[in-house]
Design a protein around this motif. Structure first.
Motif, PDB file in Angstrom:
ATOM      1  N   PRO A 124       0.747  -1.277  -0.004  1.00 47.96           N
ATOM      2  CA  PRO A 124      -0.106  -0.009  -0.028  1.00 47.96           C
ATOM      3  C   PRO A 124       0.780   1.305  -0.081  1.00 47.96           C
ATOM      4  CG  PRO A 124      -0.329  -1.147   2.130  1.00 47.96           C
ATOM      5  CD  PRO A 124       0.471  -1.958   1.033  1.00 47.96           C
ATOM      6  N   VAL A 125       1.802   1.388   0.768  1.00 45.68           N
ATOM      7  CA  VAL A 125       2.802   2.483   0.577  1.00 45.68           C
ATOM      8  C   VAL A 125       3.441   2.817  -0.582  1.00 45.68           C
ATOM      9  CG1 VAL A 125       4.667   3.579   1.675  1.00 45.68           C
ATOM     10  CG2 VAL A 125       3.431   2.194   3.129  1.00 45.68           C
ATOM     11  N   LEU A 126       3.852   1.940  -1.247  1.00 45.82           N
ATOM     12  CA  LEU A 126       4.546   1.711  -2.607  1.00 45.82           C
ATOM     13  C   LEU A 126       3.381   2.222  -3.640  1.00 45.82           C
ATOM     14  CD1 LEU A 126       7.203  -1.085  -2.848  1.00 45.82           C
ATOM     15  CD2 LEU A 126       7.437   1.153  -2.105  1.00 45.82           C
ATOM     16  N   ALA A 127       2.348   1.715  -3.422  1.00 48.44           N
ATOM     17  CA  ALA A 127       1.253   1.928  -4.290  1.00 48.44           C
ATOM     18  C   ALA A 127       0.888   3.511  -4.279  1.00 48.44           C
ATOM     19  CB  ALA A 127      -0.184   1.285  -4.083  1.00 48.44           C
ATOM     20  N   ARG A 128       0.897   3.955  -3.002  1.00 45.77           N
ATOM     21  CA  ARG A 128       0.518   5.553  -2.829  1.00 45.77           C
ATOM     22  C   ARG A 128       1.726   6.304  -3.280  1.00 45.77           C
ATOM     23  NH1 ARG A 128      -1.970   9.534  -2.573  1.00 45.77           N
ATOM     24  NH2 ARG A 128      -1.925  11.148  -0.771  1.00 45.77           N
ATOM     25  N   GLY A 129       2.798   5.748  -3.230  1.00 40.48           N
ATOM     26  CA  GLY A 129       4.077   6.337  -3.888  1.00 40.48           C
ATOM     27  C   GLY A 129       3.909   6.589  -5.287  1.00 40.48           C
ATOM     28  N   GLU A 130       3.665   5.537  -6.042  1.00 40.74           N
ATOM     29  CA  GLU A 130       3.528   5.398  -7.302  1.00 40.74           C
ATOM     30  C   GLU A 130       2.270   6.520  -7.683  1.00 40.74           C
ATOM     31  OE1 GLU A 130       3.633   2.249 -10.625  1.00 40.74           O
ATOM     32  OE2 GLU A 130       1.655   2.094  -9.849  1.00 40.74           O
ATOM     33  N   GLU A 131       1.278   6.509  -7.230  1.00 42.12           N
ATOM     34  CA  GLU A 131       0.136   7.478  -7.605  1.00 42.12           C
ATOM     35  C   GLU A 131       0.858   8.974  -7.407  1.00 42.12           C
ATOM     36  OE1 GLU A 131      -4.079   8.780  -5.358  1.00 42.12           O
ATOM     37  OE2 GLU A 131      -2.905   7.107  -4.624  1.00 42.12           O
ATOM     38  N   LEU A 132       1.488   9.326  -6.160  1.00 43.23           N
ATOM     39  CA  LEU A 132       2.127  10.673  -5.886  1.00 43.23           C
ATOM     40  C   LEU A 132       3.160  10.901  -6.876  1.00 43.23           C
ATOM     41  CD1 LEU A 132       1.944  10.151  -2.022  1.00 43.23           C
ATOM     42  CD2 LEU A 132       0.889  12.072  -3.466  1.00 43.23           C
ATOM     43  N   TYR A 133       3.967   9.753  -7.247  1.00 44.02           N
ATOM     44  CA  TYR A 133       5.113   9.946  -8.396  1.00 44.02           C
ATOM     45  C   TYR A 133       4.307  10.448  -9.620  1.00 44.02           C
ATOM     46  CZ  TYR A 133       8.690   9.014 -11.720  1.00 44.02           C
ATOM     47  OH  TYR A 133       9.506   9.218 -12.805  1.00 44.02           O
ATOM     48  N   LYS A 134       3.243   9.777  -9.938  1.00 46.26           N
ATOM     49  CA  LYS A 134       2.366  10.363 -11.346  1.00 46.26           C
ATOM     50  C   LYS A 134       2.110  11.406 -11.400  1.00 46.26           C
ATOM     51  CE  LYS A 134       1.613   5.479 -13.037  1.00 46.26           C
ATOM     52  NZ  LYS A 134       0.848   4.293 -13.005  1.00 46.26           N
ATOM     53  N   GLN A 135       1.503  11.873 -10.370  1.00 50.30           N
ATOM     54  CA  GLN A 135       1.175  13.319  -9.963  1.00 50.30           C
ATOM     55  C   GLN A 135       2.174  14.331  -9.929  1.00 50.30           C
ATOM     56  OE1 GLN A 135      -1.251  13.276  -6.296  1.00 50.30           O
ATOM     57  NE2 GLN A 135      -2.831  11.743  -7.230  1.00 50.30           N
ATOM     58  N   GLN A 136       3.294  14.190  -9.284  1.00 48.68           N
ATOM     59  CA  GLN A 136       4.290  15.144  -9.011  1.00 48.68           C
ATOM     60  C   GLN A 136       5.501  15.178  -9.642  1.00 48.68           C
ATOM     61  OE1 GLN A 136       3.240  17.580  -6.868  1.00 48.68           O
ATOM     62  NE2 GLN A 136       1.466  16.386  -5.794  1.00 48.68           N
ATOM     63  N   CYS A 137       5.862  14.122 -10.003  1.00 53.12           N
ATOM     64  CA  CYS A 137       7.153  13.765 -10.527  1.00 53.12           C
ATOM     65  C   CYS A 137       7.211  13.405 -12.128  1.00 53.12           C
ATOM     66  CB  CYS A 137       8.005  12.537  -9.922  1.00 53.12           C
ATOM     67  SG  CYS A 137       7.760  12.784  -7.867  1.00 53.12           S
ATOM     68  N   ALA A 138       6.236  12.684 -12.692  1.00 54.96           N
ATOM     69  CA  ALA A 138       6.290  12.015 -13.856  1.00 54.96           C
ATOM     70  C   ALA A 138       6.331  13.026 -15.048  1.00 54.96           C
ATOM     71  CB  ALA A 138       4.997  11.261 -14.153  1.00 54.96           C
ATOM     72  N   ALA A 139       5.976  13.967 -15.006  1.00 52.19           N
ATOM     73  CA  ALA A 139       6.163  15.244 -16.129  1.00 52.19           C
ATOM     74  C   ALA A 139       7.314  15.528 -16.299  1.00 52.19           C
ATOM     75  CB  ALA A 139       5.156  16.113 -15.832  1.00 52.19           C
ATOM     76  N   CYS A 140       8.284  15.325 -15.253  1.00 59.42           N
ATOM     77  CA  CYS A 140       9.654  16.031 -15.609  1.00 59.42           C
ATOM     78  C   CYS A 140      10.644  14.729 -15.638  1.00 59.42           C
ATOM     79  CB  CYS A 140      10.260  16.769 -14.265  1.00 59.42           C
ATOM     80  SG  CYS A 140       9.123  18.406 -14.397  1.00 59.42           S
ATOM     81  N   HIS A 141      10.425  13.750 -14.904  1.00 60.50           N
ATOM     82  CA  HIS A 141      11.385  12.618 -14.736  1.00 60.50           C
ATOM     83  C   HIS A 141      10.863  11.342 -15.594  1.00 60.50           C
ATOM     84  CE1 HIS A 141      14.136  14.437 -12.006  1.00 60.50           C
ATOM     85  NE2 HIS A 141      13.018  14.996 -11.334  1.00 60.50           N
ATOM     86  N   ALA A 142      12.203  10.693 -16.165  1.00 59.15           N
ATOM     87  CA  ALA A 142      11.793   9.488 -16.802  1.00 59.15           C
ATOM     88  C   ALA A 142      11.964   8.376 -15.729  1.00 59.15           C
ATOM     89  CB  ALA A 142      12.672   9.261 -17.796  1.00 59.15           C
ATOM     90  N   LEU A 143      11.091   7.466 -15.894  1.00 61.55           N
ATOM     91  CA  LEU A 143      11.299   6.240 -15.128  1.00 61.55           C
ATOM     92  C   LEU A 143      10.861   4.854 -16.015  1.00 61.55           C
ATOM     93  CD1 LEU A 143      10.207   5.898 -11.340  1.00 61.55           C
ATOM     94  CD2 LEU A 143      10.869   3.900 -12.770  1.00 61.55           C
ATOM     95  N   LYS A 144      11.639   4.060 -16.533  1.00 64.39           N
ATOM     96  CA  LYS A 144      11.447   3.101 -17.505  1.00 64.39           C
ATOM     97  C   LYS A 144      10.043   2.310 -17.221  1.00 64.39           C
ATOM     98  CE  LYS A 144      13.684  -0.753 -19.553  1.00 64.39           C
ATOM     99  NZ  LYS A 144      15.103  -1.875 -19.587  1.00 64.39           N
ATOM    100  N   GLY A 145       9.260   2.263 -17.980  1.00 67.38           N
ATOM    101  CA  GLY A 145       7.907   1.585 -17.921  1.00 67.38           C
ATOM    102  C   GLY A 145       6.877   2.308 -16.993  1.00 67.38           C
ATOM    103  N   VAL A 146       7.269   3.723 -16.530  1.00 68.95           N
ATOM    104  CA  VAL A 146       6.171   4.317 -15.773  1.00 68.95           C
ATOM    105  C   VAL A 146       6.081   5.958 -16.393  1.00 68.95           C
ATOM    106  CG1 VAL A 146       5.641   5.187 -13.587  1.00 68.95           C
ATOM    107  CG2 VAL A 146       6.816   3.093 -13.695  1.00 68.95           C
ATOM    108  N   SER A 147       7.027   6.550 -16.628  1.00 68.24           N
ATOM    109  CA  SER A 147       6.935   7.816 -17.001  1.00 68.24           C
ATOM    110  C   SER A 147       8.180   8.301 -18.252  1.00 68.24           C
ATOM    111  CB  SER A 147       6.978   9.100 -15.827  1.00 68.24           C
ATOM    112  OG  SER A 147       8.129   8.700 -15.511  1.00 68.24           O
ATOM    113  N   GLN A 148       7.744   9.014 -19.075  1.00 68.50           N
ATOM    114  CA  GLN A 148       8.739   9.477 -20.032  1.00 68.50           C
ATOM    115  C   GLN A 148       9.723  10.761 -19.865  1.00 68.50           C
ATOM    116  OE1 GLN A 148       9.560   8.665 -23.661  1.00 68.50           O
ATOM    117  NE2 GLN A 148       8.353   6.754 -22.943  1.00 68.50           N
ATOM    118  N   GLY A 149       9.154  11.507 -19.121  1.00 68.23           N
ATOM    119  CA  GLY A 149       9.778  12.605 -18.347  1.00 68.23           C
ATOM    120  C   GLY A 149      10.434  13.568 -19.650  1.00 68.23           C
ATOM    121  N   LEU A 150      11.510  14.281 -19.281  1.00 74.83           N
ATOM    122  CA  LEU A 150      12.142  15.208 -20.257  1.00 74.83           C
ATOM    123  C   LEU A 150      13.622  15.022 -19.993  1.00 74.83           C
ATOM    124  CD1 LEU A 150       9.936  18.515 -19.224  1.00 74.83           C
ATOM    125  CD2 LEU A 150       9.875  17.218 -21.386  1.00 74.83           C
ATOM    126  N   PRO A 151      14.352  15.332 -21.346  1.00 72.19           N
ATOM    127  CA  PRO A 151      15.592  14.911 -21.377  1.00 72.19           C
ATOM    128  C   PRO A 151      16.548  15.591 -20.196  1.00 72.19           C
ATOM    129  CG  PRO A 151      15.087  15.817 -23.333  1.00 72.19           C
ATOM    130  CD  PRO A 151      13.853  15.585 -22.713  1.00 72.19           C
TER     131      PRO A 151
END
Ligand code: CUA
Length: 352
Positions: free
Chosen positions: A249-276
């Motif tokens: 549950p903690v990691l699931a919450r972390g993923e949800e927050l990551y997608k909201q707060q971090c994913a637009a800027c950072h890449a994470l293979k299989g989760v977000s593209q981010g910016l170079p």
């Protein structure tokens, strides 16, 4: 008095240049055991220092001699014999430095060509400098990592060094693995090369060596030189890496927050593209540092970083996240730390 000061200065430089350890970290900039590159540079330096010592002894010797020999002894000042306009003397002291400079030039050119010669079959790593972190891309393997390099011992690596990416503004940096290989500038739009074969297992410290802004001194990286089997495990694990949807549950919450707060800027293979222009976070759990070599990668530092990275590293583009609660920051940190290649043991290497 000035002679005394000069001797002190030279002694200080000589002591300062001693291969040394500071806080358990090797800071020797040309460790002869680390690479053939260093041995070549050290050999060259010995010649330059030899000539410098020769010039020093001759000049200071002559200066000391005339100071004592022609000092005022009686009451009356007696001028020694003047040699101004002595052609033979002038020709001699022009030819000697010219010959010394030509010898040093010849030796330097020889070393430069030798060190620049590419080794066929060398592993290629693309190095990209950004304000204020490093992007490493293993071209032959399609693996990307930030601020941390894993290299096999005894295998040649060719670094293709560049900066920015053409569509994003960035300044000039310079890539240097401090105790292993000399520097190459990381210039946006230009690719320069440098090659090295690491010869000793261990952790090496890398640093940007071109003044590039407020956090130039904080633009560091780590190099882990490991046995070939360990490197193979790392690179194969990294290639095969698949992010899975967490059930905890903690990691699931972390993923949800990551997608909201971090994913637009950072890449994470299989989760977000981010910016170079922002660090790839895929193998965060394998990293030893936070903030490009600034802090040990512990949950405590990582949480502080997520909350207020501009307060920990001046001039960076990442904003602070004061709106996140402690619980939310903990969840994001735990989520980031869960992304790693499993089964790797870097415990034989010196820690942060
Ligand atoms: Cu990048 Cu100094």
């Amino acid at each position: 008095r000035s002679l005394g000061l000069l001797i002190l200065l030279v002694a200080g430089l000589a002591l300062g240049a001693e291969p040394g350890q500071a806080g358990g970290h090797t800071l020797n900039i040309i460790d002869p055991q680390a690479s053939a590159f260093n041995r070549e540079v050290r050999g060259l330096l010995a010649w330059v220092m030899g000539f410098a010592a020769l010039v020093f002894v001759v000049v200071i010797g002559a200066l000391t001699y005339v100071t004592i020999r022609f000092r005022r002894t009686g009451k009356e000042a007696r001028e020694p014999e003047q040699v101004h306009g002595n052609d033979r003397l002038e020709v001699i002291w022009t030819i000697i430095p010219t010959v010394i400079v030509l010898i040093i030039f010849g030796l330097t050119a020889q070393s430069m060509f030798k060190l620049d010669r590419p080794t066929p079959g060398a592993m290629v790593v693309e190095v990209r400098g950004w304000q204020f972190w490093w992007d490493f891309y293993y071209k032959d393997h399609g693996v990307r990592n930030s601020n941390e390099l894993v290299l096999p011992v005894g295998k040649p690596v060719r670094f293709e060094v560049t900066g920015g990416d053409g569509s994003n503004y960035d300044v000039i940096h310079s890539f240097r693995i401090t105790s292993m290989v000399g520097a190459r500038d990381a210039i946006p739009g230009v690719v320069t090369h440098i090659e090295v074969t690491p010869e000793k297992v261990g952790t090496y410290y890398g640093q940007c060596v071109e003044l590039c802004g407020a956090s130039h001194a904080n633009m560091r990286f780590r190099v882990k030189v490991v046995p070939q089997e360990e490197f193979d495990r790392w690179i194969e694990g990294a290639k095969a890496y698949q992010a899975t949807t967490p059930t905890d549950p903690v990691l699931a919450r972390g993923e949800e927050l990551y997608k909201q707060q971090c994913a637009a800027c950072h890449a994470l293979k299989g989760v977000s593209q981010g910016l170079p222009q922002n660090p790839d976070l895929t193998f965060f759990g394998n990293r030893t540092t936070v903030g490009a070599g600034m802090w040990p990668n512990t949950p405590e530092y990582l949480e502080r970083w997520i909350k207020n990275s501009p307060g920990m590293k001046p001039g960076i583009k990442m904003p602070a996240f004061p709106q996140l609660s402690d619980e939310e920051v903990k969840a994001i940190a735990a989520y980031l730390m869960s992304h790693k290649v499993e089964g790797l043991d870097f415990s034989n290497l010196e820690k942060f």
